[in-house]
Write a protein that holds these residues in place. Sequence first.
Motif, short mmCIF file in Angstrom:
data_model
loop_
_atom_site.label_atom_id
_atom_site.label_comp_id
_atom_site.label_asym_id
_atom_site.label_seq_id
_atom_site.Cartn_x
_atom_site.Cartn_y
_atom_site.Cartn_z
N GLN A 210 -1.96 4.36 2.69
CA GLN A 210 -1.73 2.95 2.42
C GLN A 210 -0.89 2.30 3.06
O GLN A 210 -0.99 1.16 3.83
CB GLN A 210 -1.07 2.98 0.92
CG GLN A 210 -1.07 1.49 0.48
CD GLN A 210 -0.33 1.56 -0.93
OE1 GLN A 210 0.46 2.33 -1.54
NE2 GLN A 210 -0.68 0.44 -1.57
N GLU A 211 0.07 3.01 3.80
CA GLU A 211 1.21 2.41 4.67
C GLU A 211 0.52 2.32 6.03
O GLU A 211 0.44 1.23 6.56
CB GLU A 211 2.29 3.28 4.83
CG GLU A 211 3.65 2.66 5.33
CD GLU A 211 4.75 3.57 5.22
OE1 GLU A 211 5.27 4.19 4.36
OE2 GLU A 211 5.55 3.61 6.14
N GLU A 212 -0.32 3.36 6.51
CA GLU A 212 -1.06 3.36 8.00
C GLU A 212 -1.97 2.34 7.83
O GLU A 212 -1.99 1.43 8.74
CB GLU A 212 -1.88 4.65 7.74
CG GLU A 212 -2.52 4.96 9.14
CD GLU A 212 -1.79 5.68 10.04
OE1 GLU A 212 -0.74 6.11 9.79
OE2 GLU A 212 -2.48 5.43 11.25
N TYR A 213 -2.73 2.03 7.01
CA TYR A 213 -3.80 1.09 6.85
C TYR A 213 -3.47 -0.23 6.03
O TYR A 213 -4.39 -1.21 5.92
CB TYR A 213 -5.06 1.67 6.31
CG TYR A 213 -5.68 2.68 6.86
CD1 TYR A 213 -6.85 2.38 7.69
CD2 TYR A 213 -5.45 4.24 6.92
CE1 TYR A 213 -7.55 3.63 8.37
CE2 TYR A 213 -5.94 5.03 7.69
CZ TYR A 213 -7.23 4.76 8.45
OH TYR A 213 -7.79 5.79 9.13
N HIS A 214 -2.27 -0.33 5.63
CA HIS A 214 -1.96 -1.48 4.92
C HIS A 214 -2.86 -2.05 3.95
O HIS A 214 -3.43 -3.13 3.48
CB HIS A 214 -1.56 -2.74 6.04
CG HIS A 214 -0.63 -3.83 5.41
ND1 HIS A 214 0.58 -3.34 5.07
CD2 HIS A 214 -0.82 -5.16 5.15
CE1 HIS A 214 1.23 -4.48 4.39
NE2 HIS A 214 0.35 -5.41 4.68
N LEU A 215 -3.18 -0.92 2.87
CA LEU A 215 -4.07 -0.84 1.99
C LEU A 215 -3.39 -1.64 0.62
O LEU A 215 -2.15 -1.38 0.47
CB LEU A 215 -4.88 0.23 1.54
CG LEU A 215 -5.43 1.21 2.63
CD1 LEU A 215 -6.20 2.48 2.05
CD2 LEU A 215 -6.96 0.09 2.68
N SER A 216 -4.26 -2.32 0.17
CA SER A 216 -3.94 -2.67 -1.36
C SER A 216 -4.57 -2.00 -2.36
O SER A 216 -5.86 -1.56 -2.13
CB SER A 216 -4.25 -4.30 -1.54
OG SER A 216 -3.88 -5.05 -0.69
N MET A 217 -3.98 -1.46 -3.46
CA MET A 217 -4.56 -0.66 -4.13
C MET A 217 -4.57 -0.74 -5.74
O MET A 217 -3.52 -1.04 -6.13
CB MET A 217 -4.20 0.97 -3.88
CG MET A 217 -4.96 2.07 -4.54
SD MET A 217 -4.84 3.61 -3.43
CE MET A 217 -3.21 3.90 -3.46
N LEU A 218 -5.71 -0.56 -6.27
CA LEU A 218 -5.61 -0.85 -7.77
C LEU A 218 -6.10 0.68 -8.43
O LEU A 218 -6.94 1.28 -7.95
CB LEU A 218 -6.89 -1.74 -8.07
CG LEU A 218 -6.66 -2.45 -9.64
CD1 LEU A 218 -5.44 -3.27 -9.63
CD2 LEU A 218 -7.86 -3.46 -9.68
N LEU A 219 -5.06 1.40 -8.90
CA LEU A 219 -5.20 2.60 -9.30
C LEU A 219 -5.01 2.86 -10.95
O LEU A 219 -4.34 2.26 -11.58
CB LEU A 219 -3.89 3.38 -8.76
CG LEU A 219 -3.65 4.82 -9.18
CD1 LEU A 219 -4.56 5.63 -8.65
CD2 LEU A 219 -2.10 5.22 -8.69
#
Length: 335
Positions: A210-219
């Motif tokens: 998430q940090e590496e790809y600057h992802l937003s995540m719905l978990l």
Amino acid sequence: MAVEINEKKEDAVLSCSDLLKQYPIKKGLFHKVVGQKNIVDGVSLELERGKTLAIVGESGCGKTVLLRVLLGIENKTDGTICFNGKSLDKMSAQEKHVMQSKIQMIFQDTLGSLHPRMSIRESLEEPLILNGIQDPKEREKIILNVLEQVGLAPMFLERYPHQLSGGQRQRVVIARCLVVTPEIIFADEPISALDVSLQAQVINMLMDLQEEYHLSMLLVAHDLAVVRQIADKIMIMYFGKIVEYAPSKEIYKNAQHPYTKVLLKAAPSISKGLEDAGFDIALKPGDLPDPANPPKGCPFCTRCIYADERCMNEKPEQTMVSENHMVMCFKAGEV
Ligand SMILES: Nc1ncnc2c1ncn2[C@@H]1O[C@H](COP(=O)(O)OP(=O)(O)OP(=O)(O)O)[C@@H](O)[C@H]1O
Ligand code: SF4
Ligand SMILES: [Mg+2]
């Protein structure tokens, strides 16, 4: 109308407001439609860029249906969904396609997510080909890079899904999402099929990626212990509704809704010491109510040990108990 959470709207990569998803209630030999049942019932949320929003609730509360509606796999009945500030209703078919390509979904069932007769290389190449990457060398470079990111050696490329362990398969599923550089990941119980030792590894990996790809995540998860490390904000879902919503720390320190407290108590690794602190909460026996026959009052009233006459007859509103903390309970702060 849902209460607006006090956040900057422009930071939301995905949001929805008053989202409703109904399915028909069918009866009799000819499956006559006799009514509608609300499965996602007035959900409003904002997924901030680069952050993780966790949705936690028990089996059957509507988590997967919510993800499917947000992704546009299923039509909503009412409400609005916005991607990067633009309403889905105002998007052309082409724009919707672009939106869907920016959202990748990780499913719980890793075997079902991968084609059994496709090698891992083929499974990883397929989305790249569909995304128009013609050059095999470029595809290979992307695949090897992503494989390294998820901690798998290149030798796995020639294997088939049944030749991998559950943890390795989940890494391949995550790699398959990453090859197309998504903006958003929907992770639907991504670790519940894994044993406990692997769960922590996969969660740590998701956090790094998430940090590496600057992802937003719905978990999505059943269990509050699972999302503790990774979630910035947590929504507690019950019977299609969001009954509590707050930053993660606030949920663990200052849960207000009786159902959230039940979920906290059910997570042994985080509930240590709660008994000593006078933490007294239980669940009346029974399952989720039948969506075709919902309770008249609070959705949780059939199982809540604090339910009284008012709870049985009136629906509680969503109430802000502090700046970013919403609770849907008449007795928030009292129980
Ligand atoms: N296509 C459909 N038609 C009618 N009802 C449906 C349909 N899909 C799901 N449901 C119902 O909606 C409810 C919520 O289902 P959903 O799959 O979202 O649950 P969930 O919270 O993801 O549960 P789990 O944690 O077990 O995956 C269930 O009662 C389910 O039976
Ligand atoms: S409103 Fe009443 S029934 Fe609902 S959660 Fe609160 S105390 Fe329990
Ligand atoms: Mg589900």
